[in-house]
Design an enzyme around this catalytic site. Structure first.
Site, PDB file in Angstrom:
ATOM      1  N   THR A  54       0.831  -1.220   0.000  1.00 42.83           N
ATOM      2  CA  THR A  54       0.000   0.000   0.000  1.00 42.83           C
ATOM      3  C   THR A  54       0.857   1.258   0.000  1.00 42.83           C
ATOM      4  OG1 THR A  54      -1.640  -1.270   1.229  1.00 42.83           O
ATOM      5  CG2 THR A  54      -1.928   1.125   1.198  1.00 42.83           C
ATOM      6  N   CYS A  93     -16.592   0.870  17.731  1.00 44.02           N
ATOM      7  CA  CYS A  93     -15.734   0.191  18.719  1.00 44.02           C
ATOM      8  C   CYS A  93     -16.563  -0.692  19.639  1.00 44.02           C
ATOM      9  CB  CYS A  93     -14.953   1.227  19.530  1.00 44.02           C
ATOM     10  SG  CYS A  93     -13.539   1.881  18.637  1.00 44.02           S
ATOM     11  N   ARG A 118     -10.790   9.158  11.362  1.00 43.23           N
ATOM     12  CA  ARG A 118     -10.632   8.724   9.949  1.00 43.23           C
ATOM     13  C   ARG A 118     -10.602   9.895   8.973  1.00 43.23           C
ATOM     14  NH1 ARG A 118      -9.238   7.925   5.784  1.00 43.23           N
ATOM     15  NH2 ARG A 118      -9.386   6.105   4.405  1.00 43.23           N
ATOM     16  N   ARG A 141       8.503  -9.310   2.908  1.00 40.81           N
ATOM     17  CA  ARG A 141       8.618  -8.091   3.697  1.00 40.81           C
ATOM     18  C   ARG A 141      10.081  -7.698   3.820  1.00 40.81           C
ATOM     19  NH1 ARG A 141       4.318  -6.909   2.461  1.00 40.81           N
ATOM     20  NH2 ARG A 141       2.579  -6.138   3.718  1.00 40.81           N
TER      21      ARG A 141
HETATM   22  P1  NAD Z   1       2.687  -7.929  -2.716  1.00 44.99           P
HETATM   23  O1  NAD Z   1       2.960  -7.047  -3.843  1.00 44.99           O
HETATM   24  O2  NAD Z   1       3.813  -8.338  -1.864  1.00 44.99           O
HETATM   25  O3  NAD Z   1       1.953  -9.279  -3.241  1.00 44.99           O
HETATM   26  C1  NAD Z   1       1.031  -9.254  -4.293  1.00 44.99           C
HETATM   27  C2  NAD Z   1       1.128 -10.633  -4.970  1.00 44.99           C
HETATM   28  O4  NAD Z   1       0.084 -10.705  -5.949  1.00 44.99           O
HETATM   29  C3  NAD Z   1       2.455 -10.859  -5.700  1.00 44.99           C
HETATM   30  O5  NAD Z   1       2.952 -12.123  -5.362  1.00 44.99           O
HETATM   31  C4  NAD Z   1       2.063 -10.817  -7.174  1.00 44.99           C
HETATM   32  O6  NAD Z   1       2.860 -11.684  -7.963  1.00 44.99           O
HETATM   33  C5  NAD Z   1       0.617 -11.303  -7.124  1.00 44.99           C
HETATM   34  N1  NAD Z   1      -0.206 -10.852  -8.241  1.00 44.99           N
HETATM   35  C6  NAD Z   1      -0.235  -9.620  -8.780  1.00 44.99           C
HETATM   36  N2  NAD Z   1      -1.121  -9.599  -9.801  1.00 44.99           N
HETATM   37  C7  NAD Z   1      -1.657 -10.838  -9.892  1.00 44.99           C
HETATM   38  C8  NAD Z   1      -2.617 -11.459 -10.735  1.00 44.99           C
HETATM   39  N3  NAD Z   1      -3.211 -10.781 -11.715  1.00 44.99           N
HETATM   40  N4  NAD Z   1      -2.918 -12.755 -10.536  1.00 44.99           N
HETATM   41  C9  NAD Z   1      -2.318 -13.457  -9.538  1.00 44.99           C
HETATM   42  N5  NAD Z   1      -1.370 -12.942  -8.699  1.00 44.99           N
HETATM   43  C10 NAD Z   1      -1.063 -11.656  -8.890  1.00 44.99           C
HETATM   44  O7  NAD Z   1       1.554  -7.198  -1.847  1.00 44.99           O
HETATM   45  P2  NAD Z   1       1.124  -7.387  -0.301  1.00 44.99           P
HETATM   46  O8  NAD Z   1       1.944  -6.490   0.529  1.00 44.99           O
HETATM   47  O9  NAD Z   1       1.025  -8.824   0.010  1.00 44.99           O
HETATM   48  O10 NAD Z   1      -0.363  -6.729  -0.371  1.00 44.99           O
HETATM   49  C11 NAD Z   1      -1.328  -7.343  -1.163  1.00 44.99           C
HETATM   50  C12 NAD Z   1      -2.481  -6.400  -1.391  1.00 44.99           C
HETATM   51  O11 NAD Z   1      -3.165  -6.184  -0.169  1.00 44.99           O
HETATM   52  C13 NAD Z   1      -2.086  -5.022  -1.888  1.00 44.99           C
HETATM   53  O12 NAD Z   1      -3.053  -4.571  -2.781  1.00 44.99           O
HETATM   54  C14 NAD Z   1      -2.125  -4.163  -0.617  1.00 44.99           C
HETATM   55  O13 NAD Z   1      -2.303  -2.813  -0.899  1.00 44.99           O
HETATM   56  C15 NAD Z   1      -3.306  -4.777   0.078  1.00 44.99           C
HETATM   57  N6  NAD Z   1      -3.361  -4.633   1.521  1.00 44.99           N
HETATM   58  C16 NAD Z   1      -4.607  -4.436   2.044  1.00 44.99           C
HETATM   59  C17 NAD Z   1      -4.770  -4.388   3.402  1.00 44.99           C
HETATM   60  C18 NAD Z   1      -6.142  -4.203   3.992  1.00 44.99           C
HETATM   61  O14 NAD Z   1      -6.268  -3.874   5.166  1.00 44.99           O
HETATM   62  N7  NAD Z   1      -7.190  -4.411   3.230  1.00 44.99           N
HETATM   63  C19 NAD Z   1      -3.679  -4.527   4.257  1.00 44.99           C
HETATM   64  C20 NAD Z   1      -2.435  -4.752   3.664  1.00 44.99           C
HETATM   65  C21 NAD Z   1      -2.292  -4.811   2.290  1.00 44.99           C
HETATM   66  N1  AHE Z   2      -6.830   5.516   0.581  1.00 46.71           N
HETATM   67  C1  AHE Z   2      -7.486   4.477  -0.168  1.00 46.71           C
HETATM   68  C2  AHE Z   2      -7.902   3.356   0.800  1.00 46.71           C
HETATM   69  C3  AHE Z   2      -6.793   2.406   0.923  1.00 46.71           C
HETATM   70  C4  AHE Z   2      -7.267   1.226   1.779  1.00 46.71           C
HETATM   71  O1  AHE Z   2      -8.221   0.565   1.491  1.00 46.71           O
HETATM   72  N2  AHE Z   2      -6.559   1.031   2.853  1.00 46.71           N
HETATM   73  C5  AHE Z   2      -6.823  -0.078   3.734  1.00 46.71           C
HETATM   74  C6  AHE Z   2      -5.574  -0.494   4.422  1.00 46.71           C
HETATM   75  S1  AHE Z   2      -4.337  -0.928   3.306  1.00 46.71           S
HETATM   76  C7  AHE Z   2      -3.076  -1.272   4.363  1.00 46.71           C
HETATM   77  O2  AHE Z   2      -1.937  -1.667   3.659  1.00 46.71           O
HETATM   78  C8  AHE Z   2      -7.847   0.284   4.781  1.00 46.71           C
HETATM   79  O3  AHE Z   2      -7.677  -0.002   5.917  1.00 46.71           O
HETATM   80  N3  AHE Z   2      -8.915   0.844   4.360  1.00 46.71           N
HETATM   81  C9  AHE Z   2      -9.916   1.287   5.279  1.00 46.71           C
HETATM   82  C10 AHE Z   2      -9.808   2.748   5.475  1.00 46.71           C
HETATM   83  O4  AHE Z   2     -10.544   3.299   6.288  1.00 46.71           O
HETATM   84  O5  AHE Z   2      -8.947   3.336   4.800  1.00 46.71           O
HETATM   85  C11 AHE Z   2      -8.747   4.984  -0.822  1.00 46.71           C
HETATM   86  O6  AHE Z   2      -9.293   4.225  -1.620  1.00 46.71           O
HETATM   87  O7  AHE Z   2      -9.102   6.099  -0.551  1.00 46.71           O
HETATM   88 ZN    ZN Z   3      -0.230  -2.137   4.661  1.00 43.33          ZN
END
Ligand code: NAD
Ligand code: AHE
Ligand code: ZN
Length: 682
Positions: free
Chosen positions: A348, A406, A418, A677
């Site tokens: 992200t 919460c 937020r 990581r």
């Molecule tokens: P990363 O880049 O380390 O891993 C992504 C993986 O997806 C890689 O292994 C890549 O080869 C694979 N990939 C990419 N495109 C693909 C496709 N079309 N088909 C199959 N595999 C594919 O990323 P990460 O740090 O593991 O994060 C993963 C995702 O989660 C990111 O989008 C990140 O922003 C998101 N994220 C969200 C939250 C949340 O709270 N929702 C938290 C952390 C990360």
């Molecule tokens: N700023 C983006 C939102 C990005 C997003 O979805 N962030 C996640 C965490 S990613 C961590 O690596 C998240 O927690 N979303 C909930 C929130 O409140 O942001 C956008 O689309 O505006």
């Molecule tokens: Zn993150």
């Protein structure tokens, strides 16, 4: 620093390396060779720490190679899992001029881990000093191993391990033994050795585990683990574990009598994994205690004042970060200023740096997956204090009774700060970060941890145990927690479920680890990059699919729902941020009840689509932020589970760097495709 020569180095199946090292010993006054196994985590450990070590003392006639070749494969894999080193000293001095006897139980290969006082052995046979002082010092100073150490051994080495531990209980975190000579002053091996090395059997009492146990006033260890083969030829007249257990007293000793085993390394290799795990748990606990005791910072000179420090500033989209000296203001009411000890790169951060984040603001300081120490607190802050170890949480938790989020068990999305967080400012609408010209720098996700110091809202600080290295605990700040929580909290995956995971970065692999721990029976791992499959299998994936168009002849969702499963999977997870993959993940979910969870963050303007029919026919589309974890309540618990050995995460750290100015290198590493990581330590 003593000189040494690495005689050989071999990579070990399952990770880590095994080296044989030669050095001139000041104790034995001879060249000595010892073996050293280093786990793969040794390369990424905190520089201020050493890797905990288990010393293994071999038995009569042996040197380090017996263990390494016969019990090594099992022991090394277990040590890799426990993230501990193994140190294998020789059993005696060897070589030209070293006094010896023409028998296997005296002289060379039979040093009995005592310091001989009698001629002709007194000059060289100083194995007690060698094992208790010289070798620990050498490996600590020259290999950053063993500040925290444990000891084990086989036969004569079992005798050595127990006597050395009983004589120096505070120097060793734990002790165990295989087929040990428990009461050497009562058996031929011991009588012969003590007479020759120490002049009398009586003098051997100081090196007799049973005698030493009799003298213990209180328990030195929570337990002592001994494994003994029932078919061991030496059991009756040389080993006598019954004499040891007969002592009783305050010290708990667990003796496992094993049928079908003799005195050989077949026996050792059969149970060495248990012993390494036994020591691993106690070593990591002791290491944690040492770490906590050493975590002392004096912030008296900075409290209440602005701090000048180094930070990596994002000046604009798709630009490399610039290393700058910035000023970090003192914390205001309800705020906490922290010293950032380590920061890990999450996808992200890249997504925002690349300009895909609709909330992206520049100049800003990115970073949101970090381990920190509280430097000072603002007025009214009671939940943390200077010196506390905290994880910054971009999903804060105000815990106010007025906060319906919460107070609800259904969500972790506390909205208390937020809106200001999304505007890159602190809750009062201003920033605490300024460049050298005094210009404002935006905060990011309420964290901004690509800086040596930063300011957080109190409700964004999860206070954790000081026993976990912050350069590891930082992983619980985002990716790993998110993956685990998506499985445990958001989808509540049940045992025997079928699961599909798209994208095998740190988040996707954490989903697999979480699904495995939840008892999922089938875990399908999907990525375009097959290099990710080995770790996916190690964490529990049962099937791996390369979804590259040239690798499959139909849409991936049809491969999963059709070829690999009749009706699709119970749960699917997108961990790519790609909206097409999000669709595939939904459409491979099980007809009637499949749930698909969006974790990936899509670029601004990218939207998901599917035919409503997919939902009409029972599939559910959902998403998660930070895995649904209520940050300040749950992150400390994740840390405790890790400290108990229930939640290993070292495998996620593939790259580590020293100094905030190495952050661009870490970003480069994350793009390399073989990085899960990258942790940057400040
Ligand atoms: P990363 O880049 O380390 O891993 C992504 C993986 O997806 C890689 O292994 C890549 O080869 C694979 N990939 C990419 N495109 C693909 C496709 N079309 N088909 C199959 N595999 C594919 O990323 P990460 O740090 O593991 O994060 C993963 C995702 O989660 C990111 O989008 C990140 O922003 C998101 N994220 C969200 C939250 C949340 O709270 N929702 C938290 C952390 C990360
Ligand atoms: N700023 C983006 C939102 C990005 C997003 O979805 N962030 C996640 C965490 S990613 C961590 O690596 C998240 O927690 N979303 C909930 C929130 O409140 O942001 C956008 O689309 O505006
Ligand atoms: Zn993150």
């Amino acid at each position: 620093m003593s000189k040494y020569e690495v005689v050989s180095t071999n990579r070990v199946a399952g990770g880590g390396t095994y080296q044989r090292i030669k050095h001139e010993s000041t104790s034995t006054k001879t060249p000595m060779i010892f073996g050293l196994f280093l786990p793969s985590t040794h390369a990424t450990k905190q520089v201020t720490e050493t890797t905990p070590a288990l010393f293994w003392l071999s038995g009569l006639t042996c040197d380090d190679t017996n263990f390494a070749m016969k019990a090594g494969p099992a022991a090394f894999a277990a040590a890799e899992e426990q993230c501990i080193a193994l140190v294998l000293p020789d059993t005696s001095p060897r070589g030209e001029g070293v006094p010896n006897e023409d028998s296997y139980d005296m002289g060379i290969g039979a040093g009995f881990y005592v310091d001989a006082t009698e001629e002709p052995y007194a000059a060289n046979y100083k194995m007690y000093t060698y094992v208790t002082e010289e070798l620990p010092k050498l490996v600590e100073e020259s290999f950053e191993v063993g500040t925290v150490k444990s000891i084990s051994g086989h036969s004569m080495g079992g005798h050595g391990a127990m006597t050395i531990a009983f004589k120096n209980p505070t120097a060793w975190a734990s002790v165990s033994a295989f087929s040990p000579i428990c009461n050497p002053t009562q058996v031929p091996w011991g009588e012969k050795a003590f007479k020759a090395y120490l002049g009398s059997v009586d003098a051997g009492k100081a090196h007799d585990a049973t005698e030493l146990l009799k003298g213990l006033q209180s328990s030195c260890f929570d337990d002592i683990l001994i494994d003994q083969g029932k078919d061991d030829n030496f059991l009756a007249n040389q080993l006598k574990p019954e004499n040891l257990t007969a002592v009783g007293g305050p010290q708990k000793v667990t003796v496992n009598m094993r049928s079908g085993y003799d005195h050989s390394y077949y026996f050792v290799s059969a149970y060495i994994k248990d012993h390494v795990a036994f020591h691993g748990a106690r070593l990591n606990k002791a290491q944690g205690k040492l770490r906590a005791s050493r975590s002392s910072y004096d912030f008296s000179s900075t409290t209440g004042k602005p701090i000048k420090c180094k930070a990596m500033v994002a000046r604009g989209p798709k630009q490399p970060l610039t290393e700058e000296e910035i000023t970090v203001d003192a914390p205001k009411a309800g705020e906490v200023r922290v010293k950032v000890i380590a920061n890990a790169l999450c996808h992200t951060d890249i997504y925002t740096l690349d300009g895909y984040d609709p909330e992206g603001l520049f100049p800003c300081i990115l970073g949101h997956e970090a381990g920190c120490v509280v430097e000072s607190v603002g007025p009214g802050v009671l939940s943390v204090q200077p010196g506390d170890h905290v994880i910054p949480c971009y999903t804060p938790q105000c815990s106010q009774t007025s906060c319906i989020f919460c107070m609800s068990p259904k969500t972790n999305l506390c909205p208390e700060i937020r809106s200001t967080q999304g505007q890159g400012v602190m809750p009062d609408g201003t920033v605490r970060l300024h460049d050298k010209d005094g210009k404002d720098i935006f905060h990011f996700m309420g964290c901004s941890t690509m800086s040596e110091y930063t300011v957080l809202a109190e409700i964004s600080c999860a206070k954790i145990s000081k026993e976990m290295a912050l350069s590891k605990a930082c992983l619980f700040g985002c990716g790993v927690s998110t993956g685990l929580g998506a499985v445990w909290n958001t989808c509540k995956v049940e045992a025997d479920s079928t699961v599909a995971v798209f994208g095998l970065g740190a988040v996707g692999l954490a989903v697999i680890q979480g699904a495995k721990m939840a008892g999922a029976s089938k875990i399908i791992a999907v990525d375009l990059n097959p290099d990710k499959f080995e770790m996916a299998k190690k964490l529990g994936a049962t099937d791996c699919v390369n979804s590259s168009p040239d690798k499959i002849d139909k849409p991936i969702q049809k491969v999963i729902a059709g070829d690999m499963t009749p009706w699709g999977v119970d749960y699917s997870f997108d961990c790519t941020g790609n909206v097409k993959v999000m669709r595939a993940a939904l459409e491979c979910a099980h007809r009637g009840w499949g749930e698909s969870c969006v974790i990936g963050v899509a670029a601004s303007g990218h939207e998901i689509a599917t035919r409503p029919f997919q939902l009409v026919t029972g599939r559910v589309w959902k998403g998660t932020a930070f895995g649904g974890f209520k940050s300040r309540r749950d992150v400390p618990q994740l840390v405790e589970r890790h400290l108990k050995g229930e939640l290993p995460i070292d495998h996620f750290i593939t790259h580590s760097f020293e100094g905030v100015n190495k952050t661009n290198d870490a970003i480069h590493a994350l793009h390399s495709g073989d990085c899960l990581r990258a942790v940057v330590r400040y």
